[in-house]
Design an enzyme around this catalytic site. Structure first.
Site: not given
Length: 214
Positions: A56-57
């Site tokens: 995930d970012m």
């Protein structure tokens, strides 16, 4: 932005291991302002790089890339057969009661609140996370647990939703923690700290570690 540059920890003819900073996408997203990502930055150095898995970012840490379609197939199969060992470290709200345990809750898309995921006993896919508490600190609203996480499955947002579902959301998680958590903490406190697998060419076990930045 220099602070979003991934660190290349390992390169050979088959694989690349990179250390992704929090705040950098793994792959491009919709919108001209969301094209900067790990795969683009690594391909600027090694144009044959192919992403094996994503983070995930908001998650930092180790990410694996293959350098050919054959190596990508090999590593995808290793992930499917669950013979890639992944270790994460997180800081979560509250004191987790048990020193170690498993979270075995099926996960699916929260269609009304995308991109959120949710526990879905009827339509969700099986998701299993093993955890071990490393440290407990603070009291009351400042009570925290540092926890080591080993996902057995690889569902979207698995660690984030599993921890939230047992009442211990990750510090700074913009989707699953209380709203004041994301305001209080500059980043989500989840880091991919270790990865281990059999090298597809050398057929020997290899492992990589990344220091936890929080």
């Amino acid at each position: 932005m220099a602070h979003l540059s991934p660190v290349i920890l390992f390169v050979d003819d088959a694989l690349i291991v990179a250390d992704k900073p929090a705040g950098l996408l793994s792959v491009p997203a919709r919108g001209e302002d969301r094209q900067d990502c790990l795969i683009a930055r690594v391909q600027a150095l090694h144009d044959d790089a192919l992403l094996v898995h994503r983070l995930d970012m908001a998650t930092s840490g180790l990410i694996l890339l293959a350098r050919s379609a054959e190596m990508l197939r090999w590593m995808n199969l290793a992930f499917e057969q669950r013979i890639v060992g992944k270790r994460y470290v997180a800081l979560v709200h509250g004191h987790i009661a048990q020193d170690a345990g498993e979270i075995d809750l099926p996960l699916g898309s929260d269609e009304a609140n995308r991109p959120r995921q949710c526990v879905d006993p009827l339509r969700g896919r099986r998701a299993l996370t093993r955890y071990r508490v490393l440290e407990r600190s603070g009291t009351g609203p400042d009570a925290l647990s540092r926890v080591e996480l080993k996902p057995v499955t690889g569902r979207s947002h698995q660690l984030r939703v599993h921890l939230m579902s047992i009442g211990h959301a990750i510090l700074g998680d913009p989707l699953y923690a209380p709203p004041d958590s994301a305001q209080r903490y500059a980043r989500m406190h989840l880091h991919a700290a270790g990865i281990a697998f059999i090298h597809p060419c050398k057929q020997v076990p290899v492992s990589f570690e990344s220091a936890v930045p929080f």
